[in-house]
Design an enzyme around this catalytic site. Structure first.
Site, PDB file in Angstrom:
ATOM      1  N   HIS A 264       0.884  -1.171   0.000  1.00 35.44           N
ATOM      2  CA  HIS A 264       0.000   0.000   0.000  1.00 35.44           C
ATOM      3  C   HIS A 264       0.921   1.219   0.000  1.00 35.44           C
ATOM      4  O   HIS A 264       2.004   1.179   0.595  1.00 35.44           O
ATOM      5  CB  HIS A 264      -0.835   0.112   1.274  1.00 35.44           C
ATOM      6  CG  HIS A 264      -1.739  -1.048   1.559  1.00 35.44           C
ATOM      7  ND1 HIS A 264      -1.316  -2.185   2.188  1.00 35.44           N
ATOM      8  CD2 HIS A 264      -3.061  -1.211   1.322  1.00 35.44           C
ATOM      9  CE1 HIS A 264      -2.353  -3.013   2.326  1.00 35.44           C
ATOM     10  NE2 HIS A 264      -3.415  -2.453   1.798  1.00 35.44           N
TER      11      HIS A 264
ATOM     12  N   ASP B 211      -4.571 -13.793  -2.924  1.00 33.17           N
ATOM     13  CA  ASP B 211      -3.938 -13.487  -1.637  1.00 33.17           C
ATOM     14  C   ASP B 211      -3.995 -14.770  -0.827  1.00 33.17           C
ATOM     15  O   ASP B 211      -5.086 -15.261  -0.474  1.00 33.17           O
ATOM     16  CB  ASP B 211      -4.685 -12.364  -0.910  1.00 33.17           C
ATOM     17  CG  ASP B 211      -4.150 -10.988  -1.299  1.00 33.17           C
ATOM     18  OD1 ASP B 211      -3.327 -10.911  -2.229  1.00 33.17           O
ATOM     19  OD2 ASP B 211      -4.553  -9.996  -0.662  1.00 33.17           O
TER      20      ASP B 211
ATOM     21  N   ASP C 261       2.439   1.955   3.293  1.00 24.30           N
ATOM     22  CA  ASP C 261       3.376   0.968   3.872  1.00 24.30           C
ATOM     23  C   ASP C 261       4.817   1.382   3.593  1.00 24.30           C
ATOM     24  O   ASP C 261       5.693   1.235   4.445  1.00 24.30           O
ATOM     25  CB  ASP C 261       3.234  -0.430   3.236  1.00 24.30           C
ATOM     26  CG  ASP C 261       1.857  -1.013   3.332  1.00 24.30           C
ATOM     27  OD1 ASP C 261       1.096  -0.589   4.212  1.00 24.30           O
ATOM     28  OD2 ASP C 261       1.555  -1.910   2.518  1.00 24.30           O
TER      29      ASP C 261
ATOM     30  N   ASP D 202      -5.892 -13.988   8.818  1.00 25.91           N
ATOM     31  CA  ASP D 202      -4.718 -13.865   7.924  1.00 25.91           C
ATOM     32  C   ASP D 202      -3.549 -14.753   8.357  1.00 25.91           C
ATOM     33  O   ASP D 202      -2.402 -14.290   8.440  1.00 25.91           O
ATOM     34  CB  ASP D 202      -4.232 -12.406   7.860  1.00 25.91           C
ATOM     35  CG  ASP D 202      -5.130 -11.528   7.006  1.00 25.91           C
ATOM     36  OD1 ASP D 202      -5.941 -12.060   6.225  1.00 25.91           O
ATOM     37  OD2 ASP D 202      -5.007 -10.290   7.119  1.00 25.91           O
TER      38      ASP D 202
END
Ligand code: XUL
Ligand code: CO
Length: 441
Positions: free
Chosen positions: A101, A296, A104, A309
């Site tokens: 991102h 992902d 980030d 996650d």
């Protein structure tokens, strides 16, 4: 330059006899499968946010994970050291791609101008590191969910000024992605959804989301970005209801607004299960609609039921995911991005390395098993036989559009016979799947 993670080794393929946990037992990057190397098929990518930004904080407590760049006060020096650490980590792990991102890689400033300046500074650092370590950008994206201005959404905010801000932010993120030669650009609808319909104009919000996507497509053309646009569905979290709920939902949205030529989907395992689907279901639906763009990789915890996650360790899931990907003819220009993080109590950088090795080996093994299943037509032959009534006669005429309700009624009245020998054989097929999982070398 001295190492930032001196305790982390270069991870190599050692085969499944080794006892070294910091090696690959199945992921052998150069090994060929159907003429393509494992690294070309799998296209592993490290997620910058989880591996280098996440400090392990949760709603109940502070961060637990420390990083060598903690404590550097100058935000740009902090970002630079983080980038150097990130590329050293990825180089040691032996992955060829990463994803980020905007916020980030470079810190948000007090204004858009300052944030953009930070990005322009750090993108040069990142570009140099990418060249040095031969690591490419799988996709970039913009963080449109963290700042309080986005509390009511970004493109779907009730406030047009927030829509404008989000557009300006995506414009820049897209330009930086283009500069770094990103293969794709992802929209995950951070807070694009609603908390309650009592305050929501759903129709305007969805129209605005489509307008926003169209503007991105136009801007990509303007700047010469040729990468693939991807939408990443998720049913809930952070909002109660996310508009990009699941694949079916996204496909119908794209078709309604004539955007289906420009977007494919980035499917996340844990988002699929949150939506009440299997990962394979979402992959299959995208595949048969020619929309499978990238994935992902992670997994949820069935008892927790939120977006945990976790690093993927479930061989059934990875086998069936690779089965869909191979049947799709691969995933390029997408890849397998580790949208996965270590647990809060796994506090050392080496834990992040163990997580990736776990995931890479589980996917490499899944790839080999799926390849055998397909090669032997272990499931396809059964499926072909199961649907054989559509290969000729009545079934073929139905497929060819040559029947209607009148002709079908006549057929049933004149010729229908009950077919009593038609087992779905689920248990036998699960037995076959297990055999391949247990026995593939
Ligand atoms: C959130 C999520 C994101 C996207 C990128 O659940 O998956 O990290 O992948 O914004
Ligand atoms: Co994701």
């Amino acid at each position: 330059m001295s190492e930032i993670f001196p305790e982390l080794p270069y991870v190599k393929y050692e085969g499944n006899e080794t006892k070294n946990l910091l090696s690959f037992k199945y992921y052998n990057p150069k090994e060929k499968i159907k003429g393509q190397s494992m690294e070309e098929i799998l296209r592993f990518s490290v997620a910058y946010w989880h591996s280098f930004c996440n400090n392990g904080s949760d709603p109940f407590g502070a961060g637990t994970l420390t990083k060598p760049w903690d404590g550097i006060e100058d935000p740009l020096k902090h970002a630079q050291k983080k980038a150097e650490g990130a590329f050293e980590f990825m180089d040691k792990l032996g992955v060829n791609y990463f994803c980020f991102h905007d916020r980030d890689i470079a810190p948000a400033g007090k204004s858009l101008k300052e944030s953009n300046h930070n990005l322009d500074t750090i993108k040069e650092v990142v570009k140099k590191l990418m060249e040095e370590k031969k690591i490419k950008l799988l996709w970039g994206t913009a963080n449109l969910f963290e700042h309080p201005r986005y509390a009511n959404g970004a493109a779907t905010s009730n406030n047009s000024e927030v829509f404008a801000y989000a557009a300006a932010q995506v414009k820049k993120a897209l330009e930086v992605t283009n500069y770094l030669e990103g293969k794709n650009y992802v929209f995950w609808g951070g807070r694009e959804g609603y908390e309650t319909l009592l305050n929501t104009n759903m129709s305007l919000e969805q129209d605005n989301l489509a307008r926003f996507f169209s503007m991105a497509v136009d801007h990509a053309e303007k700047i010469g970005f040729n990468g693939q646009f991807l939408i990443e569905p998720k049913p809930m979290e952070p909002t109660k209801h996310q508009y990009d709920f699941d694949i079916a939902n996204v496909l119908s949205f794209l078709r309604k607004y004539d955007l289906d030529d420009y977007f494919k989907v980035n499917i996340e395992a844990n988002h699929a299960t949150l939506a009440g689907h299997t990962f394979q279901h979402e992959l299959r639906l995208a595949r048969i609609n020619n929309s499978l763009g990238s994935i992902d990789i992670n997994q949820g915890d069935p008892q927790l039921g939120w977006d945990t996650d976790q690093f993927p360790s479930n061989i059934y899931m990875t086998t069936l995911a690779m089965y869909e990907i191979l049947n799709n003819g691969g995933i390029s220009p997408g890849g397998l991005n580790f949208d996965a993080k270590v647990r809060r109590s796994s506090i050392e950088p080496i834990d992040i390395m163990y997580g990736h090795i776990l995931g890479m080996d589980t996917y490499a093994r899944g790839l080999k098993i799926a390849n055998e299943l397909i090669k032997d037509r272990a499931l396809e032959n059964f499926i072909k036989e199961r649907y054989k009534s559509y290969d000729k006669g009545l079934g073929l005429r139905i497929k060819d559009g040559k029947e209607d309700f009148d002709s079908l009624e006549k057929y049933v009245l004149d010729q229908y016979t009950e077919n009593k020998k038609d087992s779905g054989r689920q248990e036998m097929l699960e037995l076959i799947l297990n055999q391949y999982i247990f026995e593939t070398r």
